[in-house]
Design a protein around this motif. Structure first.
Motif, PDB file in Angstrom:
ATOM      1  N   ALA A 421       5.606  13.872   0.939  1.00 48.14           N
ATOM      2  CA  ALA A 421       5.703  12.634   1.995  1.00 48.14           C
ATOM      3  C   ALA A 421       6.632  11.587   1.360  1.00 48.14           C
ATOM      4  O   ALA A 421       6.483  11.359   0.059  1.00 48.14           O
ATOM      5  CB  ALA A 421       4.387  12.050   2.461  1.00 48.14           C
ATOM      6  N   VAL A 422       7.271  10.866   2.143  1.00 47.13           N
ATOM      7  CA  VAL A 422       8.199   9.882   1.258  1.00 47.13           C
ATOM      8  C   VAL A 422       8.460   8.690   2.347  1.00 47.13           C
ATOM      9  O   VAL A 422       8.429   8.853   3.666  1.00 47.13           O
ATOM     10  CB  VAL A 422       9.643  10.516   0.942  1.00 47.13           C
ATOM     11  N   LEU A 423       8.329   7.475   1.852  1.00 42.84           N
ATOM     12  CA  LEU A 423       8.591   6.198   2.814  1.00 42.84           C
ATOM     13  C   LEU A 423       9.959   5.630   1.965  1.00 42.84           C
ATOM     14  O   LEU A 423       9.496   5.367   0.725  1.00 42.84           O
ATOM     15  CB  LEU A 423       7.585   5.442   2.738  1.00 42.84           C
ATOM     16  N   PRO A 431       8.973  -3.444   1.210  1.00 43.69           N
ATOM     17  CA  PRO A 431      10.504  -3.119   0.324  1.00 43.69           C
ATOM     18  C   PRO A 431      10.366  -2.288  -0.818  1.00 43.69           C
ATOM     19  O   PRO A 431      10.440  -2.520  -2.137  1.00 43.69           O
ATOM     20  CB  PRO A 431      10.828  -4.402  -0.104  1.00 43.69           C
ATOM     21  N   VAL A 432       9.597  -1.131  -0.513  1.00 39.95           N
ATOM     22  CA  VAL A 432       9.516  -0.178  -1.576  1.00 39.95           C
ATOM     23  C   VAL A 432       9.988   1.376  -1.102  1.00 39.95           C
ATOM     24  O   VAL A 432       9.638   1.767   0.070  1.00 39.95           O
ATOM     25  CB  VAL A 432       8.159  -0.141  -1.819  1.00 39.95           C
ATOM     26  N   THR A 433      10.465   2.077  -1.925  1.00 40.77           N
ATOM     27  CA  THR A 433      10.694   3.529  -1.791  1.00 40.77           C
ATOM     28  C   THR A 433       9.657   4.385  -2.623  1.00 40.77           C
ATOM     29  O   THR A 433       9.624   3.877  -3.747  1.00 40.77           O
ATOM     30  CB  THR A 433      12.141   4.078  -1.937  1.00 40.77           C
ATOM     31  N   LEU A 434       8.970   5.181  -1.970  1.00 37.35           N
ATOM     32  CA  LEU A 434       7.968   5.976  -2.868  1.00 37.35           C
ATOM     33  C   LEU A 434       7.799   7.433  -2.044  1.00 37.35           C
ATOM     34  O   LEU A 434       7.687   7.702  -1.014  1.00 37.35           O
ATOM     35  CB  LEU A 434       6.575   5.465  -2.711  1.00 37.35           C
ATOM     36  N   GLY A 435       8.089   8.375  -2.778  1.00 39.98           N
ATOM     37  CA  GLY A 435       7.847  10.043  -2.618  1.00 39.98           C
ATOM     38  C   GLY A 435       6.731  10.599  -3.243  1.00 39.98           C
ATOM     39  O   GLY A 435       6.583  10.472  -4.511  1.00 39.98           O
ATOM     40  N   LEU A 436       5.953  11.209  -2.711  1.00 40.18           N
ATOM     41  CA  LEU A 436       4.713  11.961  -3.630  1.00 40.18           C
ATOM     42  C   LEU A 436       4.429  13.204  -2.785  1.00 40.18           C
ATOM     43  O   LEU A 436       4.622  13.524  -1.715  1.00 40.18           O
ATOM     44  CB  LEU A 436       3.297  11.147  -3.022  1.00 40.18           C
ATOM     45  N   THR A 437       4.255  14.091  -3.873  1.00 37.86           N
ATOM     46  CA  THR A 437       4.008  15.729  -3.440  1.00 37.86           C
ATOM     47  C   THR A 437       2.310  15.578  -3.803  1.00 37.86           C
ATOM     48  O   THR A 437       2.124  15.487  -4.797  1.00 37.86           O
ATOM     49  CB  THR A 437       4.868  16.683  -4.298  1.00 37.86           C
ATOM     50  N   VAL A 438       1.825  16.380  -3.099  1.00 42.30           N
ATOM     51  CA  VAL A 438       0.253  16.509  -3.361  1.00 42.30           C
ATOM     52  C   VAL A 438       0.146  18.279  -3.286  1.00 42.30           C
ATOM     53  O   VAL A 438       0.784  18.782  -2.460  1.00 42.30           O
ATOM     54  CB  VAL A 438      -0.457  16.116  -2.152  1.00 42.30           C
ATOM     55  N   VAL A 493      -6.812  17.096  -6.806  1.00 43.78           N
ATOM     56  CA  VAL A 493      -5.724  17.075  -6.422  1.00 43.78           C
ATOM     57  C   VAL A 493      -4.661  16.650  -7.576  1.00 43.78           C
ATOM     58  O   VAL A 493      -5.195  15.778  -8.071  1.00 43.78           O
ATOM     59  CB  VAL A 493      -5.785  16.064  -4.942  1.00 43.78           C
ATOM     60  N   HIS A 494      -3.309  17.180  -7.441  1.00 43.05           N
ATOM     61  CA  HIS A 494      -2.505  16.678  -8.293  1.00 43.05           C
ATOM     62  C   HIS A 494      -1.464  16.238  -7.469  1.00 43.05           C
ATOM     63  O   HIS A 494      -0.930  16.885  -6.677  1.00 43.05           O
ATOM     64  CB  HIS A 494      -1.986  17.933  -9.323  1.00 43.05           C
ATOM     65  N   LEU A 495      -0.872  14.906  -7.986  1.00 43.87           N
ATOM     66  CA  LEU A 495       0.045  14.219  -7.285  1.00 43.87           C
ATOM     67  C   LEU A 495       1.308  14.240  -8.257  1.00 43.87           C
ATOM     68  O   LEU A 495       1.066  13.944  -9.318  1.00 43.87           O
ATOM     69  CB  LEU A 495      -0.345  12.935  -6.803  1.00 43.87           C
ATOM     70  N   THR A 496       2.513  14.065  -7.821  1.00 40.30           N
ATOM     71  CA  THR A 496       3.655  13.983  -8.432  1.00 40.30           C
ATOM     72  C   THR A 496       4.449  13.114  -7.593  1.00 40.30           C
ATOM     73  O   THR A 496       4.914  13.013  -6.430  1.00 40.30           O
ATOM     74  CB  THR A 496       4.628  15.443  -8.701  1.00 40.30           C
ATOM     75  N   LEU A 497       4.956  12.021  -8.576  1.00 35.50           N
ATOM     76  CA  LEU A 497       5.774  10.888  -7.962  1.00 35.50           C
ATOM     77  C   LEU A 497       7.274  11.239  -8.073  1.00 35.50           C
ATOM     78  O   LEU A 497       7.741  11.229  -9.162  1.00 35.50           O
ATOM     79  CB  LEU A 497       5.388   9.498  -8.506  1.00 35.50           C
ATOM     80  N   THR A 498       7.799  11.943  -7.076  1.00 32.94           N
ATOM     81  CA  THR A 498       8.930  12.260  -7.106  1.00 32.94           C
ATOM     82  C   THR A 498      10.376  11.217  -6.911  1.00 32.94           C
ATOM     83  O   THR A 498      11.467  11.639  -7.277  1.00 32.94           O
ATOM     84  CB  THR A 498       9.280  13.500  -6.097  1.00 32.94           C
ATOM     85  N   ALA A 527      -0.724  18.277   3.761  1.00 31.64           N
ATOM     86  CA  ALA A 527      -1.239  19.364   2.971  1.00 31.64           C
ATOM     87  C   ALA A 527      -2.620  20.092   3.607  1.00 31.64           C
ATOM     88  O   ALA A 527      -2.723  21.339   3.228  1.00 31.64           O
ATOM     89  CB  ALA A 527      -1.547  19.036   1.686  1.00 31.64           C
ATOM     90  N   GLY A 528      -3.378  19.225   4.269  1.00 31.59           N
ATOM     91  CA  GLY A 528      -4.429  19.922   4.840  1.00 31.59           C
ATOM     92  C   GLY A 528      -5.668  19.901   3.758  1.00 31.59           C
ATOM     93  O   GLY A 528      -5.212  20.056   2.477  1.00 31.59           O
ATOM     94  N   THR A 529      -6.723  19.971   4.166  1.00 29.64           N
ATOM     95  CA  THR A 529      -7.837  19.900   3.145  1.00 29.64           C
ATOM     96  C   THR A 529      -8.921  20.750   3.511  1.00 29.64           C
ATOM     97  O   THR A 529      -9.044  21.136   4.683  1.00 29.64           O
ATOM     98  CB  THR A 529      -8.384  18.422   2.980  1.00 29.64           C
TER      99      THR A 529
END
Length: 610
Positions: A421-423, A431-438, A493-498, A527-529
Motif C-alpha cells: 500500500a502507498v499514499l 504532506p508525506v509519501t509512504l509505501g509499505l509492503t506487508v 509480520v514483516h514490513l518493508t518501507l519501499t 494482505a488478509g489475516t
C-alpha cells in the motif's frame, strides 16, 4: 491469657511477613490472631462479620476473601512486624506473586481438616522460586476431623520433605542433625546441645530456605499462635537501619488511589532511606506514611526494612525500583491474563466515564489491559471472580454500573499473504509519501521493519539517521497493529518501507505517524489475516492412583498428551491444550484428582482458530 502489647517503643528492626493459604484454610483468621496477641488490636475481627483488619475493601468483607494485598503491623520486643496479607484465590495469583517479592519470611497455612490442596502447592512453589523462608502452620486442630500427623505427612509428600516439626529437644536435634554436620558432631562429642544452640541452627537453616519448621494450632482459639509468633521472631531474618546511608533501593509492589484520587504507592525499602521532597526517577515524594499498629501514619522519612506508602510518584509502576535495584533479588514471574470480556456502562451516557475509570484501574494493575474491538470495550481477565470484582469496584468506587460479557480467550492475527500500500503527498491530507509492503514472518518474531526506500527520500532532517527513522516508524506501527481486520492484535509480520517522500519544509513527526497508520492499515487489510488462538503447554501433576480418571478428563477437553511419567505416588502428564479450555480442565480435575492436581500452564504457541 495475657493480651497486652508485646512492645510500645518504636522498633529498631523490621520483619516483613507473608501469610498465605488456600481459600478457607484460615489465613485471615490467623492474621487477626497474630495482631491481637501482638497488641495491635483489642479484639480479633471475623471474616464472617466483615470486621477483619486486612480485608478493608467492602467487597472483601462481603465475600469473605482477600482480593488485594494489605499490610497490618504489630510490635514485638524491638521488632516491627508488617504482616502482608495476600489473596488466596487463583484469580488473584498475580497479586500474590508481586507481594511475595517484598517478604523476609512467610507462614503457609494448611488446614488440619482439608489438608493440602492444589493452591497450597502452587503457593509453596512460588515461595520456593523466590527463596522466601517458610514456616508451616497446621490450622483448625480444634475442628472435627482434624489430623495433624496426616497433614504433616502430606506436607512431606506433596510439598517438601525438608520439614522440621517443633517438638521435643531430642527430636528437634535429630531432625536438624540431618542438615547441620557441625551440630551432628557436637551432639556426638558432647551430648544433646543446648536449646539456644538448636535454635541457632534452626534459624540458619530456616532463613537459608534449607528447612521449613512446622507448628500446629487454631487461629480461632489462639492455640499455638504465641508459639508461632515466637518462632517467626526467632527464625526469620530481620532488616535494620544499619545501611541507611547507602543508596536508596525500594520496590513498588502495590498502587492504589486515595480518596482524592491521588496515586498511593506501597514500597518495600531494602536499603537507604526515603524522605518527603526527595526526587527520584518516578517523581517527587509529596507525602509519606509508615505502617504501625492501628494503621499507617504520616512521617517525614523512612529507612531500610520498612514498608511505606508514598504519594507523588506519578510515573511509578508496579514492579519499579525506586533508586538502585539490589543484586540477587528474584523477579516475580506470572502469566499475563489469557481471557477478556466485553464491558459496557448500563447508562450509555457514562461509557466515556467507564473508559477513564478502567484506565485508572489499569494504571494500578498492569495486568489489566483495555482494548477496543469492533467498537466494543474489552478488559483482560484471569477468571470469573476477578470479572465480578472489577464490576463491583466500578460500581462502588466510581458509581458506574456495568454489564460484562462472557469471558473469551485473547487471540492474535497473522498476515495471510503479501500486499503493498502507498499514499503519496498531494493525494491525502498529510504532506508525506509512504509505501509499505506487508508479509508473513516466522511465528514468534513479532513486528519487524526494513527500509529499502532511497536514502535521499527519507526525512532525515527530522530524524537525523536512517536507524532513528526506522525506530520511529516501528513505534508508529504499534497503535494501528493493535487491532487488525478482525479486531485482534496483528503480529508475526514483516514490513518493508519501499517508498518515502515529502515536499519542502515537511513533514512533522505527527504527520509521519498518521500516514504510517493509514498505510499499514490498508496493507494489512489487502494482505488478509488469519485469526490464531493461544495453545498452552501443560504440566499436570496428580496422585498416581488417579491417573485413569485424569487421563479421561484430559481427553474430554481435547488435550494432546506428549509424555506421562509416574513415581511411587505421583504422576505427571505433559500436554498441549487450547488456552480457552484450561480453566474448565482445572475445575474438572479437582474431583478427578481429589483436589490435588496442580496444573502449570504456559503459552506455547498460536494456532489457526478452529
Amino acid at each position: 491469657m495475657d493480651r497486652t502489647p508485646l512492645a510500645t517503643a518504636v522498633p529498631r528492626r523490621w520483619l516483613n511477613l507473608g501469610v498465605l493459604a488456600h481459600v478457607d484454610a484460615g489465613k485471615t483468621s490467623l492474621t487477626e490472631a497474630l495482631l491481637q496477641l501482638g497488641g495491635a488490636v483489642a479484639e480479633r475481627g471475623r471474616v464472617d462479620d466483615g470486621t477483619t483488619q486486612t480485608d478493608s475493601l467492602a467487597m472483601e468483607r462481603r465475600r469473605g476473601i482477600t482480593i488485594r494485598a494489605a499490610v497490618a503491623t504489630f510490635y514485638a520486643a524491638d521488632v516491627g512486624v508488617n504482616i502482608v496479607d495476600t489473596p488466596g484465590h487463583p484469580d488473584f495469583i498475580a497479586e500474590v506473586d508481586r507481594s511475595l517479592s517484598v517478604l523476609d519470611g512467610a507462614v503457609l497455612v494448611v488446614s488440619a481438616v482439608e489438608g493440602i490442596q492444589a493452591q497450597t502447592i502452587v503457593l509453596h512453589r512460588a515461595l520456593q522460586r523466590l527463596n522466601v523462608p517458610t514456616i508451616f502452620f497446621v490450622n483448625k486442630v480444634d475442628r472435627m476431623g482434624a489430623d495433624v500427623e496426616r497433614t504433616v505427612a502430606n506436607i512431606k509428600r506433596h510439598l517438601t520433605e525438608s520439614v522440621v516439626p517443633l517438638g521435643s529437644l531430642d527430636q528437634l536435634c535429630a531432625d536438624l542433625a540431618g542438615y547441620d554436620d557441625l551440630l551432628l558432631q557436637e551432639w556426638i562429642d558432647g551430648g544433646l546441645p543446648s536449646s539456644d544452640r538448636l535454635w541457632r541452627s534452626l534459624r540458619s537453616l530456616t532463613s537459608g530456605c534449607v528447612v521449613s519448621p512446622v507448628l500446629s494450632g487454631s487461629a480461632r482459639t489462639l492455640a499455638g499462635v504465641s508459639e508461632l509468633t515466637d518462632a517467626i521472631l526467632r527464625l526469620f531474618p530481620t532488616s535494620s537501619d544499619g545501611d541507611i546511608d547507602g543508596p536508596t533501593a525500594g520496590q513498588v509492589f502495590k498502587i492504589e488511589r486515595t480518596a482524592k484520587r491521588a496515586r498511593l504507592c506501597s514500597i518495600r525499602l531494602r536499603a537507604g532511606s526515603l524522605a518527603v521532597r526527595d526526587h527520584v526517577a518516578q517523581g517527587t515524594v509529596t507525602a509519606l506514611q509508615l505502617h504501625q499498629p492501628g494503621g499507617a501514619v504520616p512521617a517525614a522519612r523512612a529507612t531500610a526494612g520498612q514498608i511505606i506508602q508514598v504519594e507523588g510518584l506519578d510515573e511509578a509502576r508496579i514492579g519499579d525500583w525506586i533508586g538502585t535495584r539490589p543484586t540477587g533479588v528474584p523477579t516475580p514471574n506470572f502469566r499475563p491474563p489469557a481471557l477478556q470480556s466485553t464491558i459496557t456502562a448500563k447508562d450509555p451516557a457514562r461509557q466515556n466515564d467507564l473508559y477513564q475509570a478502567l484506565a485508572e484501574l489499569a494504571d494500578i494493575d498492569p495486568l489489566i489491559t483495555l482494548r477496543v474491538q469492533h467498537d466494543e470495550l474489552h478488559v483482560s481477565l484471569y477468571g470469573k471472580v476477578q470479572q465480578e470484582v472489577i464490576a463491583e469496584t466500578l460500581a462502588t468506587e466510581y458509581g458506574i454500573e456495568v454489564a460484562l460479557g462472557q469471558p473469551s480467550v485473547i487471540c492474535i492475527e497473522r498476515p495471510t499473504g503479501r500486499a503493498h500500500a502507498v499514499l503519496r503527498h498531494g493525494e491525502h491530507q498529510y504532506p508525506v509519501t509512504l509505501g509499505l509492503t506487508v508479509e508473513p514472518a516466522p511465528p514468534g518474531t513479532g513486528i519487524t521493519l526494513d527500509i529499502t526506500a532511497e536514502h535521499g527520500s527519507l526525512p532525515l532532517h527530522v530524524y537525523n539517521t536512517t536507524e532513528a527513522f526506522r525506530e520511529a516508524v516501528l513505534g508508529y506501527l504499534t497503535d494501528p497493529l493493535t487491532a487488525g481486520p478482525h479486531g485482534w492484535p496483528v503480529t508475526d509480520v514483516h514490513l518493508t518501507l519501499t517508498e518515502s517522500g515529502y515536499p519542502p519544509a515537511s513533514p512533522r513527526p505527527a504527520e509521519v505517524r498518521a500516514t504510517t497508520a493509514l498505510v499499514v492499515t490498508e496493507a494489512v487489510r489487502a494482505a488478509g489475516t488469519t485469526i490464531c488462538e493461544p495453545i498452552d503447554h501443560l504440566r499436570v501433576e496428580f496422585p498416581a492412583d488417579t491417573i485413569s480418571e485424569v487421563l479421561k478428563v484430559l481427553a474430554r477437553h481435547g488435550a494432546i498428551p506428549e509424555t506421562t511419567t509416574t513415581t511411587d505416588d505421583t504422576a505427571v502428564v505433559e500436554a498441549h491444550l487450547r488456552t480457552g479450555s484450561v480453566d474448565a480442565l482445572r475445575h474438572e480435575l479437582v474431583g478427578a484428582a481429589h483436589g490435588l492436581a496442580v496444573v502449570d500452564a504456559h503459552l506455547h504457541h498460536y494456532a489457526p482458530l478452529r
